[in-house]
Design a protein around this motif. Structure first.
Motif, PDB file in Angstrom:
ATOM      1  N   THR A   1      33.076  44.656  42.924  1.00 11.43           N
ATOM      2  CA  THR A   1      32.950  43.924  44.185  1.00 11.43           C
ATOM      3  C   THR A   1      31.532  44.014  44.735  1.00 11.43           C
ATOM      4  O   THR A   1      31.012  43.055  45.315  1.00 11.43           O
ATOM      5  N   GLU A   2      30.884  45.146  44.522  1.00 14.60           N
ATOM      6  CA  GLU A   2      29.491  45.285  44.954  1.00 14.60           C
ATOM      7  C   GLU A   2      28.588  44.314  44.197  1.00 14.60           C
ATOM      8  O   GLU A   2      27.715  43.669  44.791  1.00 14.60           O
ATOM      9  N   MET A   3      28.812  44.184  42.898  1.00 14.72           N
ATOM     10  CA  MET A   3      28.006  43.270  42.095  1.00 14.72           C
ATOM     11  C   MET A   3      28.303  41.809  42.439  1.00 14.72           C
ATOM     12  O   MET A   3      27.410  40.963  42.439  1.00 14.72           O
ATOM     13  N   LEU A   4      29.556  41.496  42.739  1.00 12.70           N
ATOM     14  CA  LEU A   4      29.907  40.132  43.130  1.00 12.70           C
ATOM     15  C   LEU A   4      29.211  39.747  44.433  1.00 12.70           C
ATOM     16  O   LEU A   4      28.678  38.635  44.568  1.00 12.70           O
ATOM     17  N   GLU A   5      29.234  40.649  45.389  1.00  9.24           N
ATOM     18  CA  GLU A   5      28.587  40.369  46.670  1.00  9.24           C
ATOM     19  C   GLU A   5      27.089  40.178  46.503  1.00  9.24           C
ATOM     20  O   GLU A   5      26.490  39.269  47.091  1.00  9.24           O
TER      21      GLU A   5
ATOM     22  N   LEU B   1      30.607  40.144  33.945  1.00  9.22           N
ATOM     23  CA  LEU B   1      31.320  40.354  32.692  1.00  9.22           C
ATOM     24  C   LEU B   1      31.656  41.831  32.560  1.00  9.22           C
ATOM     25  O   LEU B   1      30.765  42.678  32.477  1.00  9.22           O
ATOM     26  N   ILE B   2      32.945  42.141  32.551  1.00  7.12           N
ATOM     27  CA  ILE B   2      33.413  43.509  32.345  1.00  7.12           C
ATOM     28  C   ILE B   2      33.702  43.687  30.862  1.00  7.12           C
ATOM     29  O   ILE B   2      34.495  42.942  30.289  1.00  7.12           O
TER      30      ILE B   2
ATOM     31  N   ALA C   1      40.821  45.759  35.536  1.00  4.43           N
ATOM     32  CA  ALA C   1      39.947  44.618  35.254  1.00  4.43           C
ATOM     33  C   ALA C   1      40.722  43.305  35.314  1.00  4.43           C
ATOM     34  O   ALA C   1      40.241  42.308  35.878  1.00  4.43           O
ATOM     35  N   GLN C   2      41.909  43.293  34.753  1.00  2.62           N
ATOM     36  CA  GLN C   2      42.736  42.082  34.773  1.00  2.62           C
ATOM     37  C   GLN C   2      43.113  41.701  36.197  1.00  2.62           C
ATOM     38  O   GLN C   2      43.105  40.515  36.563  1.00  2.62           O
ATOM     39  N   GLU C   3      43.418  42.677  37.001  1.00  4.58           N
ATOM     40  CA  GLU C   3      43.760  42.402  38.407  1.00  4.58           C
ATOM     41  C   GLU C   3      42.567  41.814  39.152  1.00  4.58           C
ATOM     42  O   GLU C   3      42.706  40.869  39.941  1.00  4.58           O
ATOM     43  N   LEU C   4      41.391  42.353  38.894  1.00 10.49           N
ATOM     44  CA  LEU C   4      40.181  41.823  39.525  1.00 10.49           C
ATOM     45  C   LEU C   4      39.920  40.391  39.090  1.00 10.49           C
ATOM     46  O   LEU C   4      39.522  39.539  39.892  1.00 10.49           O
ATOM     47  N   ALA C   5      40.164  40.119  37.815  1.00 10.81           N
ATOM     48  CA  ALA C   5      39.921  38.774  37.280  1.00 10.81           C
ATOM     49  C   ALA C   5      40.860  37.747  37.904  1.00 10.81           C
ATOM     50  O   ALA C   5      40.500  36.569  38.035  1.00 10.81           O
TER      51      ALA C   5
ATOM     52  N   GLN D   1      34.989  34.474  39.208  1.00 14.47           N
ATOM     53  CA  GLN D   1      33.656  34.758  38.666  1.00 14.47           C
ATOM     54  C   GLN D   1      33.666  35.937  37.692  1.00 14.47           C
ATOM     55  O   GLN D   1      32.630  36.294  37.133  1.00 14.47           O
ATOM     56  N   ILE D   2      34.818  36.547  37.501  1.00 15.32           N
ATOM     57  CA  ILE D   2      34.919  37.704  36.610  1.00 15.32           C
ATOM     58  C   ILE D   2      35.473  37.281  35.258  1.00 15.32           C
ATOM     59  O   ILE D   2      36.460  36.556  35.175  1.00 15.32           O
ATOM     60  N   SER D   3      34.827  37.731  34.201  1.00 18.87           N
ATOM     61  CA  SER D   3      35.351  37.564  32.854  1.00 18.87           C
ATOM     62  C   SER D   3      35.463  38.943  32.205  1.00 18.87           C
ATOM     63  O   SER D   3      34.767  39.881  32.597  1.00 18.87           O
ATOM     64  N   ILE D   4      36.322  39.042  31.210  1.00 17.85           N
ATOM     65  CA  ILE D   4      36.610  40.340  30.602  1.00 17.85           C
ATOM     66  C   ILE D   4      36.534  40.239  29.088  1.00 17.85           C
ATOM     67  O   ILE D   4      36.978  39.248  28.502  1.00 17.85           O
TER      68      ILE D   4
END
Length: 216
Positions: free
Chosen positions: A24-28, A40-41, A54-58, A63-66
């Motif tokens: 979340t820090e990196m997204l902001e 990208l995680i 990670a899946q929950e965040l995605a 904007q999150i990929s895994i």
């Protein structure tokens, strides 16, 4: 705000307790730098619930990929994979062990912009001329002191250049002014970053670690 695309790569090994905060820090931060970004995680064979987090965040953030590795592969193969598969204008990759520092990401973003405008003078924007280069790992001698110094150079956030046709090794530069330290305390490393890297190898493993760093 820039319209250049940005990918921030976060390698993770058993980082379930820290992943949400760091992502979340990196997204902001990324949203302040550009309108076109992703985080990208890379789950590097975690044995805890990192993958589920990670899946929950995605599901919450488009904007999150895994990418998940079934078995732990290390930073070198991760860098190699990112170079081949990520085509953003700017790619910034974390080492997976040191504390997440948003200041480093911001500096590298501005360094990239400055290098784009004035590639001939890019050295003046980034690290000093005598700043260690990660690529020097290819020529590391067979002494443990030299390996320890080389090991430090992969710590922190780095700008990553995508592979072009004919390229075989990665080119990276660290955040200007950043300090790299090798942690010799396993528990300290567990708490400090998103994930963790293996501790410094013994001298007889020099060739293996060189391949690790170069993604071979």
């Amino acid at each position: 705000m820039s319209n250049k695309s940005l990918t921030i790569v976060l390698p993770v090994y058993n980082g379930e307790s820290r992943l949400t905060r760091h992502v979340t820090e990196m997204l902001e931060l990324a949203s302040e730098l550009t309108s076109c970004f992703e985080v990208l995680i890379v789950d590097d064979g975690s044995t805890d619930d990192t993958s589920a987090v990670a899946q929950e965040l995605a599901t919450q953030y488009p904007q999150i990929s895994i990418r998940r590795h079934r078995h732990r592969r290390g930073l070198g193969p991760i860098i190699s994979m990112v170079q081949k598969r990520v085509s953003s204008d700017v790619v910034i990759v974390h080492d997976g062990v040191t504390p997440i520092n948003s200041v480093e990401v911001r500096r590298l973003w501005h360094q990239s912009a400055a290098e784009t405008k004035s590639p001939r003078n890019s050295q003046a924007v980034g690290s000093p001329a005598n700043k260690p280069d990660v690529r020097e790992l290819a020529g590391v001698g067979a002494t443990h002191a030299a390996m320890a110094l080389a090991h430090q150079r992969v710590l922190g956030f780095h700008l990553l250049q995508p592979l072009r046709d004919g390229d075989t090794a990665f080119a990276a530069s660290s955040a200007p002014g950043g300090k790299s330290r090798v942690s010799t305390n396993r528990h300290s490393a567990d708490r400090s970053g998103v994930g963790q890297l293996p501790l410094l190898p013994r001298p007889n493993f020099l060739s293996t670690v060189t391949e690790f760093a170069l993604g071979e």
